[in-house]
Design a protein around this motif. Structure first.
Motif, PDB file in Angstrom:
ATOM      1  N   ARG A  42       0.865  -1.182   0.000  1.00 32.30           N
ATOM      2  CA  ARG A  42       0.000   0.000   0.000  1.00 32.30           C
ATOM      3  C   ARG A  42       0.898   1.227   0.000  1.00 32.30           C
ATOM      4  NH1 ARG A  42      -2.591   3.062   4.266  1.00 32.30           N
ATOM      5  NH2 ARG A  42      -4.667   3.686   3.598  1.00 32.30           N
ATOM      6  N   VAL A  43       0.537   2.259  -0.769  1.00 33.77           N
ATOM      7  CA  VAL A  43       1.307   3.492  -0.829  1.00 33.77           C
ATOM      8  C   VAL A  43       0.428   4.616  -0.314  1.00 33.77           C
ATOM      9  CG1 VAL A  43       2.519   5.121  -2.325  1.00 33.77           C
ATOM     10  CG2 VAL A  43       2.616   2.670  -2.822  1.00 33.77           C
ATOM     11  N   GLU A  44       0.860   5.254   0.764  1.00 29.63           N
ATOM     12  CA  GLU A  44       0.065   6.320   1.373  1.00 29.63           C
ATOM     13  C   GLU A  44       0.806   7.644   1.255  1.00 29.63           C
ATOM     14  OE1 GLU A  44      -1.620   7.617   5.743  1.00 29.63           O
ATOM     15  OE2 GLU A  44      -1.282   5.498   5.311  1.00 29.63           O
ATOM     16  N   LEU A  45       0.130   8.629   0.697  1.00 32.07           N
ATOM     17  CA  LEU A  45       0.654   9.985   0.603  1.00 32.07           C
ATOM     18  C   LEU A  45      -0.227  10.845   1.506  1.00 32.07           C
ATOM     19  CD1 LEU A  45       1.087  10.083  -3.281  1.00 32.07           C
ATOM     20  CD2 LEU A  45       2.833   9.588  -1.580  1.00 32.07           C
ATOM     21  N   ARG A  46       0.260  11.151   2.698  1.00 31.70           N
ATOM     22  CA  ARG A  46      -0.538  11.849   3.699  1.00 31.70           C
ATOM     23  C   ARG A  46      -1.145  13.134   3.143  1.00 31.70           C
ATOM     24  NH1 ARG A  46      -0.030   9.694   9.215  1.00 31.70           N
ATOM     25  NH2 ARG A  46       0.440   7.563   8.603  1.00 31.70           N
ATOM     26  N   GLY A  47      -2.421  13.304   3.404  1.00 31.85           N
ATOM     27  CA  GLY A  47      -3.141  14.480   2.929  1.00 31.85           C
ATOM     28  C   GLY A  47      -3.651  14.355   1.507  1.00 31.85           C
ATOM     29  N   LYS A  84      -8.255  12.724   3.724  1.00 34.21           N
ATOM     30  CA  LYS A  84      -9.199  13.667   4.321  1.00 34.21           C
ATOM     31  C   LYS A  84      -8.961  15.093   3.822  1.00 34.21           C
ATOM     32  CE  LYS A  84     -10.753  15.408   8.768  1.00 34.21           C
ATOM     33  NZ  LYS A  84     -10.530  15.396  10.218  1.00 34.21           N
ATOM     34  N   GLU A  85      -7.703  15.522   3.785  1.00 39.23           N
ATOM     35  CA  GLU A  85      -7.396  16.893   3.364  1.00 39.23           C
ATOM     36  C   GLU A  85      -7.808  17.146   1.919  1.00 39.23           C
ATOM     37  OE1 GLU A  85      -3.356  18.016   4.226  1.00 39.23           O
ATOM     38  OE2 GLU A  85      -3.446  17.040   6.176  1.00 39.23           O
ATOM     39  N   LEU A  86      -7.576  16.181   1.041  1.00 41.84           N
ATOM     40  CA  LEU A  86      -7.960  16.339  -0.371  1.00 41.84           C
ATOM     41  C   LEU A  86      -9.482  16.385  -0.501  1.00 41.84           C
ATOM     42  CD1 LEU A  86      -7.243  16.538  -3.352  1.00 41.84           C
ATOM     43  CD2 LEU A  86      -7.120  14.037  -3.412  1.00 41.84           C
ATOM     44  N   LEU A  90     -11.641  19.507  -2.009  1.00 40.31           N
ATOM     45  CA  LEU A  90     -12.560  19.369  -3.140  1.00 40.31           C
ATOM     46  C   LEU A  90     -13.970  19.861  -2.796  1.00 40.31           C
ATOM     47  CD1 LEU A  90     -11.527  15.863  -4.475  1.00 40.31           C
ATOM     48  CD2 LEU A  90     -11.005  18.076  -5.484  1.00 40.31           C
ATOM     49  N   ASN A  91     -14.389  19.694  -1.550  1.00 40.49           N
ATOM     50  CA  ASN A  91     -15.737  20.038  -1.133  1.00 40.49           C
ATOM     51  C   ASN A  91     -15.813  21.357  -0.382  1.00 40.49           C
ATOM     52  OD1 ASN A  91     -17.192  17.658  -2.082  1.00 40.49           O
ATOM     53  ND2 ASN A  91     -15.868  16.579  -0.654  1.00 40.49           N
TER      54      ASN A  91
END
Length: 94
Positions: A42-47, A84-86, A90-91
């Motif tokens: 799994r690759v996680e890019l925070r934010g 969550k930040e993205l 967007l919203n």
């Protein structure tokens, strides 16, 4: 946005870097993400979000043109879940 536009945007924001160097960096990042997913990691890019791999089991499908039953093999597919930040970005205006 396509990859060449991404490279151009990054190069424009970083005039001290050559465009070919930026292209090599972008390609290296994408290659590493692809390699990790191919290994099942799994690759996680925070934010931003997380890339993972999901299993789609074998099933019986239908040919939409003829209606004939067709067996569909098991496969692994890439999956992206936004961070969550993205999602908030967007919203923001809604």
């Amino acid at each position: 946005m396509i990859k060449s536009e991404l490279v151009q945007t990054i190069a424009n924001k970083n005039p001290h870097l050559f465009q070919r160097d930026v292209e090599n960096i972008v390609n290296a990042i994408f290659d590493e993400i692809g390699d990790a997913l191919a290994e099942g990691s799994r690759v996680e890019l925070r934010g931003f979000g997380a890339f993972s791999v999901k299993n789609r089991p074998a099933r019986t499908g239908r040919n939409p043109r003829t209606g004939e039953s067709v067996s569909v093999d098991e496969k692994w597919v890439p999956f992206f879940k936004t961070g969550k930040e993205l999602r908030e970005r967007l919203n923001k205006g809604k």
